[in-house]
Design an enzyme around this catalytic site. Structure first.
Site, PDB file in Angstrom:
ATOM      1  N   LYS A   1     -42.569  27.466  44.592  1.00 37.35           N
ATOM      2  CA  LYS A   1     -41.960  27.238  45.912  1.00 37.35           C
ATOM      3  C   LYS A   1     -43.126  27.349  46.995  1.00 37.35           C
ATOM      4  O   LYS A   1     -44.054  27.885  46.975  1.00 37.35           O
ATOM      5  CB  LYS A   1     -40.886  28.376  45.997  1.00 37.35           C
TER       6      LYS A   1
ATOM      7  N   VAL B   1     -52.065  31.737  40.407  1.00 41.55           N
ATOM      8  CA  VAL B   1     -51.347  33.030  40.404  1.00 41.55           C
ATOM      9  C   VAL B   1     -51.797  33.738  41.569  1.00 41.55           C
ATOM     10  O   VAL B   1     -53.037  33.717  42.144  1.00 41.55           O
ATOM     11  CB  VAL B   1     -52.106  33.796  39.184  1.00 41.55           C
ATOM     12  N   ALA B   2     -50.896  34.708  42.167  1.00 46.05           N
ATOM     13  CA  ALA B   2     -51.132  35.442  43.365  1.00 46.05           C
ATOM     14  C   ALA B   2     -51.555  34.440  44.570  1.00 46.05           C
ATOM     15  O   ALA B   2     -52.288  34.699  45.341  1.00 46.05           O
ATOM     16  CB  ALA B   2     -52.324  36.270  43.363  1.00 46.05           C
ATOM     17  N   GLY B   3     -51.134  33.240  44.510  1.00 45.45           N
ATOM     18  CA  GLY B   3     -51.306  32.185  45.719  1.00 45.45           C
ATOM     19  C   GLY B   3     -50.255  32.154  46.664  1.00 45.45           C
ATOM     20  O   GLY B   3     -50.515  31.288  47.519  1.00 45.45           O
TER      21      GLY B   3
ATOM     22  N   GLY C   1     -44.733  34.161  39.626  1.00 45.49           N
ATOM     23  CA  GLY C   1     -44.233  35.182  38.930  1.00 45.49           C
ATOM     24  C   GLY C   1     -42.662  35.029  39.071  1.00 45.49           C
ATOM     25  O   GLY C   1     -42.082  35.317  37.938  1.00 45.49           O
ATOM     26  N   SER C   2     -42.196  34.530  40.145  1.00 45.19           N
ATOM     27  CA  SER C   2     -40.743  34.464  40.227  1.00 45.19           C
ATOM     28  C   SER C   2     -40.236  33.389  39.580  1.00 45.19           C
ATOM     29  O   SER C   2     -39.279  33.408  38.868  1.00 45.19           O
ATOM     30  CB  SER C   2     -40.352  34.257  41.852  1.00 45.19           C
ATOM     31  N   ALA C   3     -41.166  32.264  39.313  1.00 47.13           N
ATOM     32  CA  ALA C   3     -40.531  30.792  38.563  1.00 47.13           C
ATOM     33  C   ALA C   3     -40.682  31.620  37.275  1.00 47.13           C
ATOM     34  O   ALA C   3     -39.639  31.177  36.430  1.00 47.13           O
ATOM     35  CB  ALA C   3     -41.668  30.112  38.719  1.00 47.13           C
TER      36      ALA C   3
ATOM     37  N   ASP D   1     -37.958  36.133  45.611  1.00 48.49           N
ATOM     38  CA  ASP D   1     -38.031  34.695  45.572  1.00 48.49           C
ATOM     39  C   ASP D   1     -37.399  34.151  44.388  1.00 48.49           C
ATOM     40  O   ASP D   1     -37.270  32.808  43.856  1.00 48.49           O
ATOM     41  CB  ASP D   1     -39.546  33.966  45.535  1.00 48.49           C
TER      42      ASP D   1
HETATM   43  O1  C5P Z   1     -39.559  40.773  46.459  1.00 52.29           O
HETATM   44  P1  C5P Z   1     -40.838  40.841  45.846  1.00 52.29           P
HETATM   45  O2  C5P Z   1     -41.184  41.719  44.645  1.00 52.29           O
HETATM   46  O3  C5P Z   1     -41.501  39.547  45.512  1.00 52.29           O
HETATM   47  O4  C5P Z   1     -41.939  41.463  46.921  1.00 52.29           O
HETATM   48  C1  C5P Z   1     -43.317  41.625  46.956  1.00 52.29           C
HETATM   49  C2  C5P Z   1     -43.533  42.780  48.181  1.00 52.29           C
HETATM   50  O5  C5P Z   1     -43.585  41.910  49.323  1.00 52.29           O
HETATM   51  C3  C5P Z   1     -42.630  43.751  48.528  1.00 52.29           C
HETATM   52  O6  C5P Z   1     -43.028  44.967  47.836  1.00 52.29           O
HETATM   53  C4  C5P Z   1     -42.876  43.955  49.997  1.00 52.29           C
HETATM   54  O7  C5P Z   1     -44.078  44.752  50.265  1.00 52.29           O
HETATM   55  C5  C5P Z   1     -42.946  42.578  50.440  1.00 52.29           C
HETATM   56  N1  C5P Z   1     -41.989  42.064  51.124  1.00 52.29           N
HETATM   57  C6  C5P Z   1     -41.410  42.163  52.238  1.00 52.29           C
HETATM   58  N2  C5P Z   1     -40.325  41.444  52.623  1.00 52.29           N
HETATM   59  C7  C5P Z   1     -39.765  40.531  51.956  1.00 52.29           C
HETATM   60  C8  C5P Z   1     -40.389  40.105  50.718  1.00 52.29           C
HETATM   61  C9  C5P Z   1     -41.281  40.800  50.049  1.00 52.29           C
HETATM   62  O8  C5P Z   1     -42.022  42.906  52.926  1.00 52.29           O
HETATM   63  N3  C5P Z   1     -38.765  39.868  52.569  1.00 52.29           N
END
Ligand code: C5P
Length: 298
Positions: free
Chosen positions: A10, A99-101, A106-108, A140
């Site tokens: 995404k 990765v980590a980009g 990871g969500s996919a 995501d």
């Molecule tokens: O939801 P996800 O695990 O992908 O989010 C990774 C990190 O990104 C969260 O731990 C948080 O620190 C940050 N995040 C956030 N607000 C969001 C989405 C992610 O602060 N709406």
């Protein structure tokens, strides 16, 4: 029996980030688009949970966990628990998403694992339950199920489709070293950038009109200053993308991947070829594309 499910990367055409919430997340008003870079997850019945990862091209997969921390395994366990089934599976992940980009690879993987195991075990999970499980796994993940172009609210997990008449082309420029999403949001807080959110009405109109030059002026990412603060050298890539003729340069999510907007596939290839002089990996991808879908059922 094995089932293979493909799920897309995404990008965020608009990423509006509000102030931090009590649960540590940030309120978002974002427009997601699924683009033509994919991870495949192949699920096979097994006596215990397991995961293997293979990567294509120049992708560095060394940071992807190979134990229960892997988000695809967490997705599988959550689905089994939801249905009260005592089964395990092996998940073979073939990664083409950097990765980590900031591309939600990871969500996919999590979305693909949910769909693959639902089919493998014939669980017939409702769409509402699948989206709810996905939302608990990561902000995501629901969008990776949905695909296309969608408006995301809440912390990004509440998604609804958006009218998009374009056949957009993106030049994707990954960086060797990833950025932690949590670190970028923490930097955003430190800079005091959180603000009142508004719906990106101009972007919705541009997506419906489908002119790249118009879309270019509506692309926006609130996290860009925070990512640039953590990685100042990213500013050079942005300049290069514009110098190579893209209509706009946009940071993907929390970065560090940059996106160049091109007018069509040929334009994307020209911009990508010019960038290849200074960047080891440059990809071209169309959008929008479908969300997680079965590609092999054997
Ligand atoms: O939801 P996800 O695990 O992908 O989010 C990774 C990190 O990104 C969260 O731990 C948080 O620190 C940050 N995040 C956030 N607000 C969001 C989405 C992610 O602060 N709406």
């Amino acid at each position: 029996m094995t089932v293979t499910v493909r799920a897309p990367a995404k990008i965020n055409l608009h990423l509006g980030v509000g102030p931090g919430r009590e649960d540590g997340y940030h309120q978002l008003a974002t427009v997601y688009q699924a683009i033509g870079l994919y991870d495949d997850v192949t699920a096979t019945d097994a006596g215990d949970w397991g995961v293997t990862v293979t990567v294509s091209g120049e992708i560095d997969g060394s940071q992807v966990p190979l134990d229960d921390d892997n988000i695809a395994i967490r997705a599988g366990r959550a689905l089994a628990e939801h249905h009260g089934v005592d089964r395990c599976a092996h998940l073979a992940i073939a990664k083409s998403i950097p990765v980590a980009g900031g591309l939600a690879g990871g969500s996919a993987d999590a979305a693909a694992a949910l769909v693959a195991l639902d089919r493998l075990w014939d669980l017939q999970t409702s769409d509402a339950d699948l989206l709810a499980l996905a939302g608990r796994l990561g902000s995501d993940v629901p969008f990776a199920l949905l695909g296309g172009t969608a408006y995301g609210t809440g912390r990004g997990e509440l998604v609804e489709p958006v009218a998009d008449n374009g056949q957009w082309w993106w030049v994707v420029v990954p960086e060797g070293q990833g950025l932690s999403t949590a670190a970028v949001y923490a930097e955003y807080d430190r800079l005091g950038l959180g603000q009142t959110l508004r719906a990106p009405d101009g972007l919705f109109e541009a997506l419906a009109e489908a002119y790249p030059e118009v879309l270019a002026s509506e692309l926006h990412n609130d996290l860009e200053p925070a990512s640039l603060d953590l990685r100042p050298e990213l500013a050079r890539t942005k300049r290069e993308i514009l110098e190579c003729g893209a209509y706009a340069a946009l940071l993907s999510g929390s970065g560090p991947t940059w996106l160049g907007l091109a007018g069509d596939a040929d334009h994307a290839r020209v911009v990508a070829a010019a960038l290849a002089d200074t960047h080891p990996v440059v990809l071209c991808a169309p959008g929008p594309v479908a969300g997680a879908h079965v590609v092999t059922y054997a």
